[in-house]
Design a protein around this motif. Structure first.
Motif, short mmCIF file in Angstrom:
data_model
loop_
_atom_site.label_atom_id
_atom_site.label_comp_id
_atom_site.label_asym_id
_atom_site.label_seq_id
_atom_site.Cartn_x
_atom_site.Cartn_y
_atom_site.Cartn_z
N GLY A 1 0.81 -1.22 0.00
CA GLY A 1 0.00 0.00 0.00
C GLY A 1 0.84 1.26 0.00
O GLY A 1 0.46 2.27 0.59
N LEU A 2 1.96 1.22 -0.68
CA LEU A 2 2.88 2.36 -0.71
C LEU A 2 2.14 3.67 -0.99
O LEU A 2 1.35 3.76 -1.92
CB LEU A 2 3.95 2.13 -1.80
CG LEU A 2 5.00 3.21 -1.98
CD1 LEU A 2 5.84 3.37 -0.73
CD2 LEU A 2 5.88 2.88 -3.17
N ASN A 3 2.39 4.65 -0.12
CA ASN A 3 1.85 5.99 -0.34
C ASN A 3 2.93 7.02 -0.02
O ASN A 3 3.99 6.67 0.48
CB ASN A 3 0.54 6.22 0.43
CG ASN A 3 0.69 6.20 1.94
OD1 ASN A 3 1.77 6.35 2.49
ND2 ASN A 3 -0.42 6.00 2.63
N ALA A 4 2.64 8.28 -0.32
CA ALA A 4 3.66 9.32 -0.15
C ALA A 4 4.09 9.48 1.31
O ALA A 4 5.30 9.58 1.57
CB ALA A 4 3.16 10.64 -0.74
N PRO A 5 3.18 9.52 2.29
CA PRO A 5 3.65 9.64 3.67
C PRO A 5 4.56 8.49 4.10
O PRO A 5 5.54 8.69 4.82
CB PRO A 5 2.36 9.65 4.50
CG PRO A 5 1.32 10.17 3.56
CD PRO A 5 1.71 9.62 2.21
N MET A 6 4.26 7.29 3.61
CA MET A 6 5.09 6.11 3.92
C MET A 6 6.49 6.31 3.34
O MET A 6 7.49 6.09 4.02
CB MET A 6 4.45 4.85 3.32
CG MET A 6 5.26 3.59 3.52
SD MET A 6 4.68 2.17 2.53
CE MET A 6 3.06 1.88 3.20
N MET A 7 6.55 6.74 2.09
CA MET A 7 7.83 6.90 1.41
C MET A 7 8.68 7.98 2.09
O MET A 7 9.87 7.78 2.33
CB MET A 7 7.58 7.26 -0.06
CG MET A 7 8.81 7.50 -0.86
SD MET A 7 9.80 6.02 -1.01
CE MET A 7 11.34 6.72 -1.55
N ALA B 1 9.90 6.72 5.53
CA ALA B 1 10.92 5.68 5.36
C ALA B 1 12.25 6.29 4.92
O ALA B 1 13.30 5.99 5.50
CB ALA B 1 10.45 4.63 4.36
N ALA B 2 12.21 7.14 3.91
CA ALA B 2 13.45 7.73 3.39
C ALA B 2 14.12 8.62 4.43
O ALA B 2 15.35 8.65 4.53
CB ALA B 2 13.15 8.53 2.12
N ASN B 3 13.33 9.31 5.23
CA ASN B 3 13.87 10.23 6.21
C ASN B 3 14.50 9.52 7.41
O ASN B 3 15.53 9.95 7.92
CB ASN B 3 12.76 11.18 6.69
CG ASN B 3 13.30 12.39 7.41
OD1 ASN B 3 14.35 12.91 7.07
ND2 ASN B 3 12.59 12.82 8.43
N TYR B 4 13.88 8.42 7.86
CA TYR B 4 14.32 7.78 9.09
C TYR B 4 15.22 6.55 8.87
O TYR B 4 15.88 6.11 9.82
CB TYR B 4 13.11 7.40 9.95
CG TYR B 4 12.50 8.60 10.62
CD1 TYR B 4 12.87 8.96 11.91
CD2 TYR B 4 11.58 9.40 9.96
CE1 TYR B 4 12.32 10.08 12.52
CE2 TYR B 4 11.04 10.52 10.56
CZ TYR B 4 11.40 10.86 11.84
OH TYR B 4 10.88 11.97 12.44
N ALA B 5 15.26 5.98 7.69
CA ALA B 5 16.04 4.77 7.45
C ALA B 5 17.53 4.91 7.73
O ALA B 5 18.14 3.99 8.27
CB ALA B 5 15.82 4.28 6.02
N LEU C 1 6.92 1.98 12.44
CA LEU C 1 6.94 3.44 12.32
C LEU C 1 6.48 3.87 10.93
O LEU C 1 5.66 4.79 10.79
CB LEU C 1 8.36 3.95 12.59
CG LEU C 1 8.58 5.45 12.43
CD1 LEU C 1 8.03 6.18 13.66
CD2 LEU C 1 10.07 5.74 12.27
N VAL C 2 6.98 3.20 9.91
CA VAL C 2 6.63 3.54 8.54
C VAL C 2 5.17 3.19 8.26
O VAL C 2 4.45 3.96 7.61
CB VAL C 2 7.59 2.84 7.55
CG1 VAL C 2 7.15 3.05 6.11
CG2 VAL C 2 9.02 3.34 7.76
#
Length: 138
Positions: free
Chosen positions: A92-98, A101-105, A117-118
Motif C-alpha cells: 500500500g505504498l503511499n507518499a507519507p510512507m515513502m 521511510a526515506a527520512n528515518y532509514a 513506524l513507517v
C-alpha cells in the motif's frame, strides 16, 4: 542503516524516486533501490533482480521492501524475499510512507520497530475530508 527496496508496477516507483529527490533536494538517498515491474516480466526474473538489489544495499540493519498493491505481481515477488530479522515488507505504498521511510532509514537499526513506524505514517497520512473548511464558500 536500513535499506529500502521499492517494488512497484512499471513507472510508479520512479515517481516515488522523484518524490524522495524533491524532499531531499537532489539525488535520492543511497540506501534506496527502485524496481519497476513490467507487465510481461517473468516472476522468477523479478525475484532475481529484487534479490540482487537487496544484496547491493548491503545494510546490516536490514531492508524494508515496500510495494504498491497487496496481491499484485510486485507484492507476490516481494513476499519471496521476506526473511525474519533481515527483510520485512509493507504494502500500500503511499507518499507519507515513502517520506517517513526515506527520512528515518539512515539512522534506524531495528527493522521491526522501523517497519511499524513507517506503517503508522502510511495510515496516519490518510485523512478523510468530507466538508469544506469553515468560512469557505461551498
Amino acid at each position: 542503516m536500513i535499506g529500502l527496496l521499492i517494488i512497484t508496477h512499471e513507472a510508479i516507483g520512479e515517481a516515488y524516486r522523484s518524490l524522495a529527490q524533491h524532499f531531499f533536494l537532489g539525488d535520492a538517498p543511497q540506501n534506496i533501490r527502485i524496481l519497476g515491474v513490467d507487465t510481461h516480466e517473468d516472476h522468477d526474473s523479478i525475484i532475481s533482480r529484487a534479490r540482487q538489489m537487496t544484496a547491493d544495499l548491503n545494510c546490516d540493519a536490514g531492508v524494508l521492501i515496500m510495494t504498491d498493491i497487496f496481491g499484485a505481481t510486485p507484492c507476490n515477488a516481494a513476499r519471496q524475499l521476506v526473511e525474519s530479522g533481515k527483510t520485512a515488507m509493507l504494502t500500500g505504498l503511499n507518499a507519507p510512507m515513502m517520506v517517513k521511510a526515506a527520512n528515518y532509514a539512515p539512522a534506524a537499526d531495528n527493522l521491526a520497530a522501523f517497519t511499524q513506524l513507517v506503517k503508522e505514517a502510511a495510515v496516519n497520512g490518510i485523512i478523510d475530508i468530507t466538508s469544506p473548511p469553515e468560512g469557505c464558500p461551498v
